[in-house]
Design an enzyme around this catalytic site. Sequence first.
Site, short mmCIF file in Angstrom:
data_model
loop_
_atom_site.label_atom_id
_atom_site.label_comp_id
_atom_site.label_asym_id
_atom_site.label_seq_id
_atom_site.Cartn_x
_atom_site.Cartn_y
_atom_site.Cartn_z
N GLU A 113 -4.62 2.30 -4.34
CA GLU A 113 -3.16 2.40 -4.25
C GLU A 113 -2.55 1.11 -3.71
OE1 GLU A 113 -4.77 4.29 -0.42
OE2 GLU A 113 -5.37 4.02 -2.50
N ASP B 45 0.85 -1.18 0.00
CA ASP B 45 0.00 0.00 0.00
C ASP B 45 0.89 1.24 0.00
OD1 ASP B 45 -2.99 1.00 0.66
OD2 ASP B 45 -1.52 2.26 1.72
N ASP C 50 -1.68 9.38 -10.62
CA ASP C 50 -1.63 8.30 -11.63
C ASP C 50 -0.19 8.01 -12.04
OD1 ASP C 50 -4.34 8.10 -11.53
OD2 ASP C 50 -4.72 9.20 -13.41
N ASN D 59 -2.54 12.80 -3.94
CA ASN D 59 -3.60 13.20 -4.86
C ASN D 59 -4.11 14.60 -4.55
OD1 ASN D 59 -3.93 11.22 -6.81
ND2 ASN D 59 -5.24 9.94 -5.51
#
Length: 419
Positions: free
Chosen positions: A337, A294, A311, A302
Amino acid sequence: MKKFFKWFIKPESSVYRLYALIALLIFLGVSARNIMEYRSIIKEIDHTAYSEAELLHEYFLSINEVYNTQYLNSGVEINDKTIGFLPSHAAPQISDVFVNKTSHKIILRNVSDQVRNIKNTPTRYEREAITYFKQNPQKKILTRNLNHGGKNFFFYAAPIKIEAHCLMCHGKREDAPPYIRDRYDSGYDYKLGDVRGILSIIMDKGSFQEDAQQQYKDRFIYSVVIAAAVVALIFLIVWRTKRTEKDLLEKLKKMSFSDPLTSLYNRRKMIEYMTESHYILERYKEPYSLIMIDIDHFKLINDQYGHDIGDAVLKKISSLLQKNVRHTDHVARWGGEEFIILCPKTNWENAARLAEDLRQLIEASRVEMVERCTASFGVAQASENDSVEILIKRADEALYKAKTSGRNRVYVSDLNAIR
């Protein structure tokens, strides 16, 4: 051949079977057309030969009528010097000159079954024609196709009937001119309208066939080339269609088991691999392990840098994971993620070492404007008592402990964290 037949009868080869059927029908159609064309040309040859023979017949009769009328009206006495003007002698001479002058190899003769000039002796088929006209006085023309010495000939015959001026030499013998009476023993006692003989026209069909056959050959080659081009075009269309279909199926297949953003396997494909590995574990006792990953503080990335940068981070880490695992390992994007790595034939110790190597690589990497990017790892080794679902849960619990223990670390299920 057997391999081709097996491939040909497969369901996926149905389009090619249809193509083969279409190609066969095209070639059968072309063959049927060429056969009809050949028959048509043969008929055309006979028609051409008949037309020329008919024209020659009319022309010869016209010359003969004018010639005989002028000769008989001239009052010339028939003797050794003038006998050559009689039809029985003049016709062979005209025929000989005509044969030498024409390029079509046409023989034109006056023949009779009561010969006065040996050159007018009929052949077997000419004698048959004379008999035919005597038995069928209403008939005006007889045609036949002959084969002699391997060559084809067109035979045209028309009856020569006794006319009024003919009776002077072919009526009663006592009424004939003295020279004729003394010279010939046959050819008498004819009546008006009797068949004296035939006008025989024989044509070598080779001269007509050469042109026709060349024409047929050109048309045949042209039609075969066109048919082959059409078949090739159809095959190209079929092949391209199948190729496109195959590519689309490959893309659809890839889309069904891959993540569109990172091109890694998706959750469904990973579960498929895990199920397979668990079967091997149960059957052959070969261990396998899971590494769940993770990205730390990904939501913050983000929010701070935008989803495009987020991304880019996902793609970068996906590439890094894919390039640094063994070729037997499987990497998938588990969701958001999170990533997961399946390590076949691997115990938890080796899986933990791999996880630690990957953790360090991620920590050392730089993506766009993100200053520092780290990830937490959870490792779990499968056991025979576990199901796939339980193994995933254990790896997820190890990951949770790694995150709650300060992140950027590897935690093994049921064991202490490894720095």
